[in-house]
Design a protein around this motif. Structure first.
Motif, PDB file in Angstrom:
ATOM      1  N   ASP A 164      -7.052 -14.244   1.111  1.00 25.58           N
ATOM      2  CA  ASP A 164      -7.215 -12.805   1.256  1.00 25.58           C
ATOM      3  C   ASP A 164      -6.599 -12.092   0.057  1.00 25.58           C
ATOM      4  O   ASP A 164      -5.553 -12.504  -0.452  1.00 25.58           O
ATOM      5  CB  ASP A 164      -6.512 -12.323   2.528  1.00 25.58           C
ATOM      6  CG  ASP A 164      -7.265 -12.752   3.777  1.00 25.58           C
ATOM      7  OD1 ASP A 164      -8.484 -12.867   3.708  1.00 25.58           O
ATOM      8  OD2 ASP A 164      -6.604 -12.956   4.807  1.00 25.58           O
ATOM      9  N   PRO A 165      -7.224 -10.994  -0.403  1.00 21.69           N
ATOM     10  CA  PRO A 165      -6.571 -10.173  -1.428  1.00 21.69           C
ATOM     11  C   PRO A 165      -5.220  -9.681  -0.920  1.00 21.69           C
ATOM     12  O   PRO A 165      -5.050  -9.407   0.265  1.00 21.69           O
ATOM     13  CB  PRO A 165      -7.555  -9.013  -1.612  1.00 21.69           C
ATOM     14  CG  PRO A 165      -8.873  -9.551  -1.164  1.00 21.69           C
ATOM     15  CD  PRO A 165      -8.555 -10.497  -0.038  1.00 21.69           C
ATOM     16  N   SER A 166      -4.247  -9.581  -1.804  1.00 22.04           N
ATOM     17  CA  SER A 166      -2.896  -9.201  -1.397  1.00 22.04           C
ATOM     18  C   SER A 166      -2.399  -8.037  -2.237  1.00 22.04           C
ATOM     19  O   SER A 166      -3.067  -7.580  -3.177  1.00 22.04           O
ATOM     20  CB  SER A 166      -1.942 -10.394  -1.566  1.00 22.04           C
ATOM     21  OG  SER A 166      -1.756 -10.680  -2.939  1.00 22.04           O
ATOM     22  N   VAL A 167      -1.180  -7.582  -1.911  1.00 22.19           N
ATOM     23  CA  VAL A 167      -0.591  -6.470  -2.651  1.00 22.19           C
ATOM     24  C   VAL A 167      -0.261  -6.872  -4.080  1.00 22.19           C
ATOM     25  O   VAL A 167      -0.088  -6.021  -4.956  1.00 22.19           O
ATOM     26  CB  VAL A 167       0.698  -5.982  -1.942  1.00 22.19           C
ATOM     27  CG1 VAL A 167       0.353  -5.408  -0.575  1.00 22.19           C
ATOM     28  CG2 VAL A 167       1.716  -7.106  -1.796  1.00 22.19           C
TER      29      VAL A 167
ATOM     30  N   GLU B   2      -3.311  -1.541   5.037  1.00 22.46           N
ATOM     31  CA  GLU B   2      -1.904  -1.443   5.438  1.00 22.46           C
ATOM     32  C   GLU B   2      -1.119  -0.521   4.511  1.00 22.46           C
ATOM     33  O   GLU B   2      -0.343   0.319   4.967  1.00 22.46           O
ATOM     34  CB  GLU B   2      -1.282  -2.840   5.431  1.00 22.46           C
ATOM     35  CG  GLU B   2       0.174  -2.857   5.869  1.00 22.46           C
ATOM     36  CD  GLU B   2       0.749  -4.263   5.888  1.00 22.46           C
ATOM     37  OE1 GLU B   2       1.971  -4.390   6.051  1.00 22.46           O
ATOM     38  OE2 GLU B   2      -0.032  -5.232   5.731  1.00 22.46           O
ATOM     39  N   LEU B   3      -1.332  -0.644   3.212  1.00 22.07           N
ATOM     40  CA  LEU B   3      -0.543   0.131   2.256  1.00 22.07           C
ATOM     41  C   LEU B   3      -1.021   1.569   2.100  1.00 22.07           C
ATOM     42  O   LEU B   3      -0.229   2.479   1.882  1.00 22.07           O
ATOM     43  CB  LEU B   3      -0.562  -0.560   0.888  1.00 22.07           C
ATOM     44  CG  LEU B   3       0.290  -1.831   0.762  1.00 22.07           C
ATOM     45  CD1 LEU B   3       0.052  -2.480  -0.577  1.00 22.07           C
ATOM     46  CD2 LEU B   3       1.765  -1.501   0.927  1.00 22.07           C
ATOM     47  N   LEU B   4      -2.345   1.766   2.208  1.00 24.39           N
ATOM     48  CA  LEU B   4      -2.894   3.088   1.938  1.00 24.39           C
ATOM     49  C   LEU B   4      -3.282   3.850   3.199  1.00 24.39           C
ATOM     50  O   LEU B   4      -3.756   4.979   3.131  1.00 24.39           O
ATOM     51  CB  LEU B   4      -4.108   2.952   1.012  1.00 24.39           C
ATOM     52  CG  LEU B   4      -3.819   2.240  -0.324  1.00 24.39           C
ATOM     53  CD1 LEU B   4      -5.103   2.089  -1.132  1.00 24.39           C
ATOM     54  CD2 LEU B   4      -2.769   2.987  -1.123  1.00 24.39           C
ATOM     55  N   GLY B   5      -3.094   3.207   4.364  1.00 27.40           N
ATOM     56  CA  GLY B   5      -3.315   3.894   5.628  1.00 27.40           C
ATOM     57  C   GLY B   5      -4.770   4.100   5.991  1.00 27.40           C
ATOM     58  O   GLY B   5      -5.107   5.034   6.724  1.00 27.40           O
TER      59      GLY B   5
ATOM     60  N   ILE C 246     -10.352  -4.315   3.227  1.00 31.11           N
ATOM     61  CA  ILE C 246      -9.328  -5.253   2.766  1.00 31.11           C
ATOM     62  C   ILE C 246      -8.010  -4.970   3.487  1.00 31.11           C
ATOM     63  O   ILE C 246      -7.450  -3.860   3.361  1.00 31.11           O
ATOM     64  CB  ILE C 246      -9.136  -5.146   1.241  1.00 31.11           C
ATOM     65  CG1 ILE C 246     -10.461  -5.506   0.548  1.00 31.11           C
ATOM     66  CG2 ILE C 246      -8.011  -6.034   0.751  1.00 31.11           C
ATOM     67  CD1 ILE C 246     -10.452  -5.351  -0.948  1.00 31.11           C
ATOM     68  N   PRO C 247      -7.506  -5.938   4.253  1.00 33.11           N
ATOM     69  CA  PRO C 247      -6.296  -5.711   5.059  1.00 33.11           C
ATOM     70  C   PRO C 247      -5.111  -5.177   4.260  1.00 33.11           C
ATOM     71  O   PRO C 247      -4.410  -4.271   4.722  1.00 33.11           O
ATOM     72  CB  PRO C 247      -6.001  -7.098   5.643  1.00 33.11           C
ATOM     73  CG  PRO C 247      -7.330  -7.774   5.696  1.00 33.11           C
ATOM     74  CD  PRO C 247      -8.071  -7.289   4.480  1.00 33.11           C
ATOM     75  N   ALA C 248      -4.879  -5.727   3.079  1.00 31.49           N
ATOM     76  CA  ALA C 248      -3.722  -5.299   2.284  1.00 31.49           C
ATOM     77  C   ALA C 248      -3.815  -3.828   1.905  1.00 31.49           C
ATOM     78  O   ALA C 248      -2.815  -3.096   1.931  1.00 31.49           O
ATOM     79  CB  ALA C 248      -3.599  -6.164   1.029  1.00 31.49           C
TER      80      ALA C 248
ATOM     81  N   MET D 124     -10.709 -11.498   5.220  1.00 31.98           N
ATOM     82  CA  MET D 124     -11.491 -12.738   5.351  1.00 31.98           C
ATOM     83  C   MET D 124     -10.932 -13.622   6.452  1.00 31.98           C
ATOM     84  O   MET D 124      -9.750 -13.573   6.752  1.00 31.98           O
ATOM     85  CB  MET D 124     -11.441 -13.518   4.025  1.00 31.98           C
ATOM     86  CG  MET D 124     -12.178 -12.828   2.891  1.00 31.98           C
ATOM     87  SD  MET D 124     -13.943 -12.790   3.186  1.00 31.98           S
ATOM     88  CE  MET D 124     -14.456 -11.821   1.786  1.00 31.98           C
ATOM     89  N   GLN D 125     -11.741 -14.490   6.980  1.00 28.26           N
ATOM     90  CA  GLN D 125     -11.312 -15.338   8.050  1.00 28.26           C
ATOM     91  C   GLN D 125     -10.755 -16.621   7.493  1.00 28.26           C
ATOM     92  O   GLN D 125     -10.999 -17.019   6.375  1.00 28.26           O
ATOM     93  CB  GLN D 125     -12.506 -15.664   8.962  1.00 28.26           C
ATOM     94  CG  GLN D 125     -13.081 -14.433   9.622  1.00 28.26           C
ATOM     95  CD  GLN D 125     -14.370 -14.734  10.321  1.00 28.26           C
ATOM     96  OE1 GLN D 125     -14.848 -15.846  10.324  1.00 28.26           O
ATOM     97  NE2 GLN D 125     -14.953 -13.745  10.941  1.00 28.26           N
TER      98      GLN D 125
END
Length: 221
Positions: free
Chosen positions: A9-12, A63-66, A58-60, A1-2
């Protein structure tokens, strides 16, 4: 999200609802999502999110799942009839507000500048107010399309919203570009609007110029 959204934003650290076989299940932690062999196109949602998103959005999770982010697929685009009905609703709403304002001003003018000699002045002021409707409609579109709901009242009623090619909320500058480009879509005898019938993403000319999409809701909770 901006930046500027009403929720983070959703996070880990968040727990995610995962759609499995068409049914929402969970919530799950990131580790539990891995155990379910989550894929980039699987739908997920946190309690803070308005709508489901594909995992790759979702950025998180990317990043974590590639995962690699992908543009929205065809099935989510709003149709021409939805957009047309929404536009009619919005024009009626904005026009009604200005007609009401003009009526109130007319009553005040009869009090402060009465008489037959001032009739043309009163009419000029009232017509001037009503003539501002297209300007107000422009800023109404920009404000609501770049807002948390991502759409005007008409679009919200039709369950469609405006976004960039990744489904994210528009910035104010992108919303300005989109709505200013509607002048071009209209000036060429509305051909700019008809272009949505000839491309897979159902983009009108102003959508192509601003690199935006009109999408519909994906999954109902």
């Amino acid at each position: 999200m901006q930046a500027g959204n009403s929720f983070p934003d959703p996070s880990v650290a968040d727990n995610y609802i995962l759609v499995i076989d068409g049914k929402p299940q969970g919530p799950f932690t990131i580790a539990e999502l891995r155990q379910h062999n989550i894929k980039p196109g699987d739908f997920v949602k946190t309690d803070a999110m308005i709508d489901y998103k594909e995992a790759h959005e979702i950025p998180a999770l990317r990043e974590l799942l590639g995962f690699q982010r992908r543009p929205l697929t065809m099935q989510y685009f709003g149709s021409f009839d939805q957009r047309a009905i929404a536009a009619v609703v919005d024009w009626l709403l904005v026009f009604a507000v200005f007609v009401l304002a003009a009526f109130v001003v007319m009553l005040m003018l009869y009090i402060f500048i009465p008489g037959e000699d001032n009739k043309m002045l009163r009419m000029g002021i009232i017509m001037g107010i009503v003539s501002l409707t297209p300007v107000a409609k422009f800023f109404y579109n920009v404000k609501l399309e770049s807002g948390p709901k991502q759409g005007t009242i008409g679009k919200q009623l039709l369950r469609i919203r405006v976004c960039d090619v990744y489904g994210d909320r528009l910035t104010t500058s992108k919303a300005l570009t989109r709505n200013a480009a509607k002048i071009i879509s209209t000036a060429i005898f509305f051909i700019g609007y008809l272009l949505c019938f000839f491309n897979a993403k159902q983009q009108c000319l102003h959508d192509m110029i601003a690199d935006t999409l009109t999408i519909r809701d994906r999954l109902d909770e």
